[in-house]
Write a protein that holds these residues in place. Structure first.
Motif, PDB file in Angstrom:
ATOM      1  N   ALA A  38       0.816  -1.174   0.006  1.00  0.00           N
ATOM      2  CA  ALA A  38      -0.261   0.089   0.131  1.00  0.00           C
ATOM      3  C   ALA A  38       0.957   1.208  -0.099  1.00  0.00           C
ATOM      4  O   ALA A  38       0.389   2.265  -0.444  1.00  0.00           O
ATOM      5  N   ALA A  39       2.054   1.304   0.527  1.00  0.00           N
ATOM      6  CA  ALA A  39       2.827   2.304   0.413  1.00  0.00           C
ATOM      7  C   ALA A  39       4.377   2.072  -0.126  1.00  0.00           C
ATOM      8  O   ALA A  39       4.768   0.694  -0.225  1.00  0.00           O
ATOM      9  N   PRO A  40       4.844   3.071  -0.867  1.00  0.00           N
ATOM     10  CA  PRO A  40       6.076   2.614  -1.320  1.00  0.00           C
ATOM     11  C   PRO A  40       7.304   2.077  -0.411  1.00  0.00           C
ATOM     12  O   PRO A  40       7.445   2.664   0.805  1.00  0.00           O
ATOM     13  N   SER A  41       7.949   1.165  -0.940  1.00  0.00           N
ATOM     14  CA  SER A  41       8.776   0.570   0.038  1.00  0.00           C
ATOM     15  C   SER A  41      10.189   0.355  -0.605  1.00  0.00           C
ATOM     16  O   SER A  41      10.364   0.668  -1.880  1.00  0.00           O
ATOM     17  N   GLN A  42      11.219  -0.027   0.192  1.00  0.00           N
ATOM     18  CA  GLN A  42      12.646  -0.100  -0.313  1.00  0.00           C
ATOM     19  C   GLN A  42      12.892  -1.567  -0.732  1.00  0.00           C
ATOM     20  O   GLN A  42      12.342  -2.398  -0.091  1.00  0.00           O
ATOM     21  N   ASP A  43      14.081  -1.791  -1.453  1.00  0.00           N
ATOM     22  CA  ASP A  43      14.287  -2.976  -1.830  1.00  0.00           C
ATOM     23  C   ASP A  43      15.366  -3.346  -0.998  1.00  0.00           C
ATOM     24  O   ASP A  43      16.570  -3.062  -1.027  1.00  0.00           O
ATOM     25  N   THR A  44      15.027  -4.078   0.125  1.00  0.00           N
ATOM     26  CA  THR A  44      15.931  -4.047   1.187  1.00  0.00           C
ATOM     27  C   THR A  44      17.229  -4.998   1.040  1.00  0.00           C
ATOM     28  O   THR A  44      18.367  -4.484   1.463  1.00  0.00           O
ATOM     29  N   ALA A  45      17.049  -6.110  -0.005  1.00  0.00           N
ATOM     30  CA  ALA A  45      18.182  -6.757  -0.244  1.00  0.00           C
ATOM     31  C   ALA A  45      19.155  -5.757  -0.728  1.00  0.00           C
ATOM     32  O   ALA A  45      20.484  -5.951  -0.601  1.00  0.00           O
ATOM     33  N   PHE A  46      18.865  -4.937  -1.737  1.00  0.00           N
ATOM     34  CA  PHE A  46      19.791  -3.906  -2.426  1.00  0.00           C
ATOM     35  C   PHE A  46      20.341  -3.119  -1.584  1.00  0.00           C
ATOM     36  O   PHE A  46      21.509  -2.848  -1.714  1.00  0.00           O
ATOM     37  N   ILE A  47      19.572  -2.322  -0.616  1.00  0.00           N
ATOM     38  CA  ILE A  47      20.029  -1.507   0.134  1.00  0.00           C
ATOM     39  C   ILE A  47      21.092  -2.064   1.319  1.00  0.00           C
ATOM     40  O   ILE A  47      22.085  -1.481   1.447  1.00  0.00           O
ATOM     41  N   GLU A  48      20.818  -3.317   1.759  1.00  0.00           N
ATOM     42  CA  GLU A  48      21.831  -4.234   2.592  1.00  0.00           C
ATOM     43  C   GLU A  48      23.352  -4.196   2.021  1.00  0.00           C
ATOM     44  O   GLU A  48      24.270  -3.961   2.462  1.00  0.00           O
ATOM     45  N   ALA A  49      23.030  -4.782   0.574  1.00  0.00           N
ATOM     46  CA  ALA A  49      24.332  -5.094  -0.178  1.00  0.00           C
ATOM     47  C   ALA A  49      25.026  -3.716  -0.563  1.00  0.00           C
ATOM     48  O   ALA A  49      26.328  -3.907  -0.203  1.00  0.00           O
ATOM     49  N   TRP A  50      24.326  -2.655  -0.846  1.00  0.00           N
ATOM     50  CA  TRP A  50      24.855  -1.498  -1.071  1.00  0.00           C
ATOM     51  C   TRP A  50      25.691  -0.916   0.174  1.00  0.00           C
ATOM     52  O   TRP A  50      26.957  -0.511  -0.070  1.00  0.00           O
ATOM     53  N   LYS A  51      25.133  -0.991   1.418  1.00  0.00           N
ATOM     54  CA  LYS A  51      25.707  -0.534   2.429  1.00  0.00           C
ATOM     55  C   LYS A  51      27.218  -1.466   3.023  1.00  0.00           C
ATOM     56  O   LYS A  51      28.214  -0.742   3.557  1.00  0.00           O
ATOM     57  N   LYS A  52      27.356  -2.816   2.407  1.00  0.00           N
ATOM     58  CA  LYS A  52      28.282  -3.198   2.786  1.00  0.00           C
ATOM     59  C   LYS A  52      29.500  -2.893   1.813  1.00  0.00           C
ATOM     60  O   LYS A  52      30.822  -2.868   2.223  1.00  0.00           O
ATOM     61  N   VAL A  53      29.319  -2.277   0.538  1.00  0.00           N
ATOM     62  CA  VAL A  53      30.294  -1.962  -0.401  1.00  0.00           C
ATOM     63  C   VAL A  53      30.725  -0.344  -0.391  1.00  0.00           C
ATOM     64  O   VAL A  53      31.702   0.105  -0.634  1.00  0.00           O
ATOM     65  N   ALA A  54      29.455   0.217  -0.041  1.00  0.00           N
ATOM     66  CA  ALA A  54      29.650   1.848  -0.170  1.00  0.00           C
ATOM     67  C   ALA A  54      29.003   2.402   1.404  1.00  0.00           C
ATOM     68  O   ALA A  54      27.952   3.094   1.124  1.00  0.00           O
ATOM     69  N   PRO A  55      29.292   2.323   2.515  1.00  0.00           N
ATOM     70  CA  PRO A  55      28.639   2.394   3.579  1.00  0.00           C
ATOM     71  C   PRO A  55      28.407   3.948   3.997  1.00  0.00           C
ATOM     72  O   PRO A  55      27.516   4.416   4.673  1.00  0.00           O
ATOM     73  N   ASN A  56      29.325   4.813   3.245  1.00  0.00           N
ATOM     74  CA  ASN A  56      29.256   6.302   3.425  1.00  0.00           C
ATOM     75  C   ASN A  56      28.618   7.086   2.386  1.00  0.00           C
ATOM     76  O   ASN A  56      28.585   8.266   2.412  1.00  0.00           O
TER      77      ASN A  56
END
Length: 211
Positions: A38-56
């Motif tokens: 019902a509300a826009p959501s984030q692609d959590t798998a992508f976000i978690e993978a992104w934070k591992k390679v570019a946390p800043n």
């Protein structure tokens, strides 16, 4: 770094798979438009993978965040079917509640009523009819696809769609005559193919006007 981001993200996802004892390739399932929450959501798998390679660095938005939410599949057949008809350059119908849509599928005329089974149909040149109560709006479509969703939404994507009352019958007859002559005098495969397309489209136009 960004040129190799996709490779890093794949490695990160693969690493997660190995850590859970999975050795096969990982396939990320994407939600259909009818399954969007019902509300826009984030692609959590992508976000978690992104934070591992570019946390800043803030992660970019993914297509899931831009998808317009749609209601879930109803438990009962709804009284009407929301329909959208889009062209490459404009929207002819935008989420309009209609009783029925008849589309010119390559397999034949297809009537789409509320509760229709989820289907993808290729369109051929022909008449598209939108039924809303006693009012019927007719369009001539050249080609495209119709996406019928389980929640009774119908998305019709056409290359061209022209209201039938804007088509000049005399020009259709002239075009049909011209392309028929070109087909009979064509000498190369390309000329024959182009002339045959013209004959098919103008024949469909003529049938739509007479119907």
């Amino acid at each position: 770094m960004f040129r190799h981001a996709s490779r890093f993200l794949i490695r990160a996802a693969a690493g997660d798979g190995r850590s859970h004892g999975r050795t096969s390739a990982i396939a990320v399932a994407r939600a259909f438009s009818s399954d969007v929450p019902a509300a826009p959501s984030q692609d959590t798998a992508f976000i978690e993978a992104w934070k591992k390679v570019a946390p800043n660095i803030e992660p970019p938005k993914t297509p899931l965040e831009f998808m317009k939410p749609r209601p879930p599949t109803p438990s009962a057949i709804p009284p009407s079917s929301p329909s959208t008809s889009s062209l490459p350059y404009q929207s002819e119908i935008s989420s309009k509640e209609v009783d029925m849509v008849i589309i010119p599928a390559t397999t034949g005329q297809m009537g789409v009523l509320p509760g229709h089974v989820a289907t993808i149909a290729e369109l051929k040149p022909g008449l598209l009819s939108v039924h809303e109560g006693t009012e019927v709006t007719k369009y001539f479509v050249s080609s495209g696809f119709a996406f019928i969703h389980a929640n009774s939404f119908a998305d019709i994507v056409a290359i061209e769609a022209v209201p039938i009352d804007r088509i000049d019958p005399s020009l259709v007859q002239k075009g049909l005559t011209d392309f028929t002559q070109k087909l009979s005098s064509a000498t190369t495969d390309l000329e024959k193919a182009e002339a045959q397309i013209g004959v098919d489209v103008h024949s469909a136009l003529n049938a739509a006007l007479s119907g």
